[in-house]
Design an enzyme around this catalytic site. Structure first.
Site, PDB file in Angstrom:
ATOM      1  N   CYS A 112       0.823  -1.217   0.000  1.00  0.00           N
ATOM      2  CA  CYS A 112       0.000   0.000   0.000  1.00  0.00           C
ATOM      3  C   CYS A 112       0.856   1.267   0.000  1.00  0.00           C
ATOM      4  CB  CYS A 112      -0.930  -0.006   1.205  1.00  0.00           C
ATOM      5  SG  CYS A 112      -1.943  -1.481   1.292  1.00  0.00           S
ATOM      6  N   HIS A 252      -2.701   6.826   4.245  1.00  0.00           N
ATOM      7  CA  HIS A 252      -3.242   5.619   3.606  1.00  0.00           C
ATOM      8  C   HIS A 252      -4.568   5.293   4.290  1.00  0.00           C
ATOM      9  CE1 HIS A 252      -3.847   1.739   2.041  1.00  0.00           C
ATOM     10  NE2 HIS A 252      -3.420   1.081   3.097  1.00  0.00           N
ATOM     11  N   ASN A 282     -10.196   0.331   1.770  1.00  0.00           N
ATOM     12  CA  ASN A 282      -8.750   0.346   1.568  1.00  0.00           C
ATOM     13  C   ASN A 282      -8.469  -0.057   0.115  1.00  0.00           C
ATOM     14  OD1 ASN A 282      -6.029  -0.258   1.443  1.00  0.00           O
ATOM     15  ND2 ASN A 282      -5.971  -1.356   3.388  1.00  0.00           N
TER      16      ASN A 282
HETATM   17  O1  UT7 Z   1      -3.283  -1.631   3.827  1.00  0.00           O
HETATM   18  C1  UT7 Z   1      -2.802  -2.281   4.954  1.00  0.00           C
HETATM   19  C2  UT7 Z   1      -3.710  -3.265   5.391  1.00  0.00           C
HETATM   20  N1  UT7 Z   1      -4.235  -3.586   6.592  1.00  0.00           N
HETATM   21  C3  UT7 Z   1      -4.579  -2.843   7.653  1.00  0.00           C
HETATM   22  O2  UT7 Z   1      -4.333  -1.691   7.776  1.00  0.00           O
HETATM   23  C4  UT7 Z   1      -5.297  -3.561   8.728  1.00  0.00           C
HETATM   24  C5  UT7 Z   1      -4.937  -3.152  10.114  1.00  0.00           C
HETATM   25  N2  UT7 Z   1      -5.792  -3.818  11.082  1.00  0.00           N
HETATM   26  C6  UT7 Z   1      -7.076  -3.465  11.246  1.00  0.00           C
HETATM   27  O3  UT7 Z   1      -7.577  -2.552  10.620  1.00  0.00           O
HETATM   28  C7  UT7 Z   1      -7.869  -4.211  12.297  1.00  0.00           C
HETATM   29  O4  UT7 Z   1      -7.005  -5.068  13.019  1.00  0.00           O
HETATM   30  C8  UT7 Z   1      -9.043  -5.048  11.704  1.00  0.00           C
HETATM   31  C9  UT7 Z   1     -10.124  -4.100  11.185  1.00  0.00           C
HETATM   32  C10 UT7 Z   1      -8.554  -5.926  10.577  1.00  0.00           C
HETATM   33  C11 UT7 Z   1      -9.649  -5.916  12.783  1.00  0.00           C
HETATM   34  O5  UT7 Z   1     -10.064  -5.107  13.882  1.00  0.00           O
HETATM   35  P1  UT7 Z   1      -9.677  -5.536  15.387  1.00  0.00           P
HETATM   36  O6  UT7 Z   1     -10.296  -4.551  16.266  1.00  0.00           O
HETATM   37  O7  UT7 Z   1      -8.194  -5.702  15.421  1.00  0.00           O
HETATM   38  O8  UT7 Z   1     -10.452  -6.901  15.515  1.00  0.00           O
HETATM   39  P2  UT7 Z   1      -9.865  -8.361  15.852  1.00  0.00           P
HETATM   40  O9  UT7 Z   1      -9.110  -8.911  14.699  1.00  0.00           O
HETATM   41  O10 UT7 Z   1      -9.203  -8.325  17.195  1.00  0.00           O
HETATM   42  O11 UT7 Z   1     -11.203  -9.166  16.023  1.00  0.00           O
HETATM   43  C12 UT7 Z   1     -12.103  -8.897  17.097  1.00  0.00           C
HETATM   44  C13 UT7 Z   1     -13.283  -9.842  16.957  1.00  0.00           C
HETATM   45  C14 UT7 Z   1     -12.862 -11.287  16.739  1.00  0.00           C
HETATM   46  O12 UT7 Z   1     -13.811 -12.102  17.409  1.00  0.00           O
HETATM   47  P3  UT7 Z   1     -13.482 -12.737  18.845  1.00  0.00           P
HETATM   48  O13 UT7 Z   1     -12.253 -13.583  18.641  1.00  0.00           O
HETATM   49  O14 UT7 Z   1     -13.226 -11.568  19.743  1.00  0.00           O
HETATM   50  O15 UT7 Z   1     -14.711 -13.505  19.162  1.00  0.00           O
HETATM   51  C15 UT7 Z   1     -12.988 -11.490  15.253  1.00  0.00           C
HETATM   52  O16 UT7 Z   1     -13.248 -12.836  14.910  1.00  0.00           O
HETATM   53  O17 UT7 Z   1     -14.033  -9.466  15.789  1.00  0.00           O
HETATM   54  C16 UT7 Z   1     -14.181 -10.625  14.954  1.00  0.00           C
HETATM   55  N3  UT7 Z   1     -14.244 -10.174  13.574  1.00  0.00           N
HETATM   56  C17 UT7 Z   1     -15.378  -9.785  12.992  1.00  0.00           C
HETATM   57  N4  UT7 Z   1     -16.638  -9.706  13.442  1.00  0.00           N
HETATM   58  C18 UT7 Z   1     -17.588  -9.256  12.573  1.00  0.00           C
HETATM   59  C19 UT7 Z   1     -13.214 -10.055  12.688  1.00  0.00           C
HETATM   60  N5  UT7 Z   1     -13.689  -9.581  11.523  1.00  0.00           N
HETATM   61  C20 UT7 Z   1     -15.020  -9.411  11.678  1.00  0.00           C
HETATM   62  C21 UT7 Z   1     -16.053  -8.956  10.831  1.00  0.00           C
HETATM   63  N6  UT7 Z   1     -17.298  -8.884  11.327  1.00  0.00           N
HETATM   64  N7  UT7 Z   1     -15.821  -8.565   9.570  1.00  0.00           N
END
Ligand code: UT7
Length: 327
Positions: A112, A252, A282
């Site tokens: 990115c 970004h 994104n």
């Molecule tokens: O261009 C570069 C690319 N990437 C990025 O910049 C990504 C950087 N990271 C992020 O933006 C965030 O980490 C995410 C948006 C990807 C995830 O957010 P988070 O607050 O870090 O969530 P998490 O991965 O800790 O997940 C929290 C919970 C999990 O459930 P449990 O284990 O707590 O029961 C996930 O399974 O949310 C769940 N989860 C979802 N729930 C509903 C993960 N994705 C989803 C979803 N809908 N789409």
């Protein structure tokens, strides 16, 4: 002294809008989760257009906006992680699509951060007087490498393209650029290419990873907040400027919580960040030029403003470009 400055911007996104509610019919997610965790409400998805086609549309608009003859373009640099082919490069295809002859054109893959890398390379070509007018494009069709059954990633990405025309000038445009990479963090954000397979392998390799994006969101999140602040500090230090000397930051567009964290740490009000991820998600290499073009069209910038473009991405890579706004 020769400088490079942005003299035109352009963008293009596919017409098809996919809202969060539509994704909630495909994977276990909902609008509330996506909006509160990422800030994204909808994204654009290609229903047939290829990377070079959306890139050429953004480039055509940037050339028109710059008010130049397209024949003045003497180089095309295109940042993408979703090329149409390994060979020819997407930049080669754009060159043909625009009807430009004989000029060098090439892709760069820096996740990115690709557009910032592209600006840095173009700036060097212009400052060393090897080029005068360069098209820098960021273009992605991420929907073709998205795992649409993985809720951790499929809610994040969108398709689109943005472009700028960079021209040599005796007026200072780009003040300084900074980029970096750390390949040992590669596993946190990957998009595999072709697995090694040939008739001479002792053991046939049938376990190549599928070619879609996979990511450890938390790791990337923590890296992003740290490295965006570092990148901004680097361009400020290199230019002997303070954060209060900067009018706008174009980050970004990955996650509103990443941007909010950076804003809080730097003590910069959110209004000074250009944000459009709610409508486009994104778009990787395209996210900064898309946001830049939108801000320019909305007449948010004034001549004399100082703008920082800052990115991070797969690699892992990062970088920032600090520029005077001269249009
Ligand atoms: O261009 C570069 C690319 N990437 C990025 O910049 C990504 C950087 N990271 C992020 O933006 C965030 O980490 C995410 C948006 C990807 C995830 O957010 P988070 O607050 O870090 O969530 P998490 O991965 O800790 O997940 C929290 C919970 C999990 O459930 P449990 O284990 O707590 O029961 C996930 O399974 O949310 C769940 N989860 C979802 N729930 C509903 C993960 N994705 C989803 C979803 N809908 N789409």
């Amino acid at each position: 002294m020769v400088y490079s400055k942005i003299i035109g911007t352009g963008a293009y996104v596919p017409a098809r809008i996919v809202k969060n509610d539509e994704l909630s019919k495909m994977v276990e997610t909902n609008d509330e989760w996506i909006t509160s965790r990422t800030g994204i409400k909808e994204r654009r998805i290609s229903i047939g257009e290829r990377t070079y086609q959306i890139a050429a549309k953004a480039a055509t608009e940037a050339i028109k906006n710059a008010g130049i003859d397209k024949k003045d373009i003497d180089m095309i640099i295109l940042a993408t992680i979703t090329p149409d082919f390994f060979m020819p490069s997407t930049a080669n295809l754009v060159q043909a699509e625009l009807g430009l002859e004989d000029i060098p054109s090439f892709d760069i893959a820096a996740g990115c951060t690709g557009f910032v890398y592209g600006l840095q390379i173009a700036d060097q070509f212009i400052k060393s007087k090897q080029s005068k007018t360069i098209l820098v494009i960021g273009a992605e069709v991420l929907s073709k490498v998205t795992d649409w059954s993985d809720r951790n990633t499929c809610v994040l990405f969108g398709d689109g393209a943005g472009a700028v025309v960079l021209k040599s000038s005796n007026q200072e445009g780009i003040i300084c650029t900074y980029t970096g990479s750390q390949g040992d963090l590669q596993e946190s954000l990957t998009l595999p290419a072709v697995p090694l397979k040939n008739p001479f392998l002792q053991v046939q390799n049938n376990n190549g990873k599928p070619n879609h994006i996979s990511m450890c969101g938390k790791e990337v999140f923590q890296f992003a907040t740290r490295i965006m602040i570092k990148s901004i500090s680097q361009v400020l230090n290199k230019s002997n400027l303070l954060i209060d000397d900067i009018d706008y930051i174009i980050p970004h567009q990955a996650n509103i919580r990443i941007i909010d964290h950076v804003a809080r740490e730097l003590k910069v009000e959110r209004q000074r960040f250009i944000i459009n991820l709610d409508r486009f998600g994104n778009t990787s290499s395209a996210s900064i030029p898309l946001a830049l073009d939108e801000a320019h069209k909305k007449k948010i910038f004034c001549p004399g403003n100082r703008v920082i473009m800052v990115a991070f991405g797969g690699g892992l890579t990062w970088g920032a470009a600090l520029s005077n706004w001269t249009m």
